[in-house]
Design an enzyme around this catalytic site. Structure first.
Site, short mmCIF file in Angstrom:
data_model
loop_
_atom_site.label_atom_id
_atom_site.label_comp_id
_atom_site.label_asym_id
_atom_site.label_seq_id
_atom_site.Cartn_x
_atom_site.Cartn_y
_atom_site.Cartn_z
CG HIS A 20 3.64 9.93 1.77
ND1 HIS A 20 3.06 8.92 2.49
CD2 HIS A 20 4.96 9.61 1.66
CE1 HIS A 20 3.98 8.03 2.81
NE2 HIS A 20 5.14 8.43 2.33
CD GLU A 63 -1.49 10.17 0.21
OE1 GLU A 63 -1.84 8.98 0.29
OE2 GLU A 63 -0.29 10.51 0.02
CB CYS A 89 0.99 5.67 4.63
SG CYS A 89 1.44 7.37 5.08
CB CYS A 132 -1.23 10.25 4.32
SG CYS A 132 0.35 10.70 3.60
#
Length: 152
Positions: free
Chosen positions: A78, A80, A106, A109
């Protein structure tokens, strides 16, 4: 001509970062900011040196996995995660930083954000993850939704 506010400025940069994404489902960008300075950027995609989903197709699509579920069954990281990893790779402290992201993080993260010491998350679009919102709130990480123009 008016200058953009800091949130508008960083939101625009975050959107630009997302254009580097190699995910076939969703383009996400993230930047880490401290004292109005960009520390690191990240976008979602496969790890360095690994073929991108744009090139080999999406494993999650082939398996029929809905968005927001079974994050471990994905070739990519991801945005992040990539921003946090980029900072770590270059020895940049992100303790006390703000995260700007095109999407609400999410749960995976969010746990990384909490342990990295990130204090605020500015995000442009929502994400279907109530546990993420709950855990960030319990940890005292401020969630700040941005308007389409980048204002809070």
């Amino acid at each position: 001509m008016t200058r953009p506010s800091w949130p508008e400025y960083f939101a625009d940069i975050t959107r630009m970062v997302s254009t580097r994404s190699t995910c076939t489902r969703r383009r996400v960008g993230a930047i880490l900011v401290k004292n109005k300075r960009i520390l690191a950027t990240g976008y979602n995609g496969a790890p360095s040196g690994v073929p991108h989903c744009l090139d080999v197709g999406c494993l999650r699509e082939r398996m029929g996995i809905p968005s927001g579920e079974r994050h471990e069954l994905c070739r990519g990281l991801h945005a992040e995660q990539n921003a946090i990893l980029q900072a770590a790779h270059h020895g940049v402290s992100i303790d006390g930083a703000d995260l700007y992201c095109t999407n609400l993080p999410c749960i995976i993260c969010s746990k990384m954000i909490i342990n990295a010491g990130i204090k605020r998350v500015y995000y442009l679009d929502g994400y279907a993850d109530d546990l993420s919102r709950e855990m960030l709130a319990v940890a005292g990480v401020e969630l700040l939704p941005l308007e389409p123009g980048g204002e809070t």
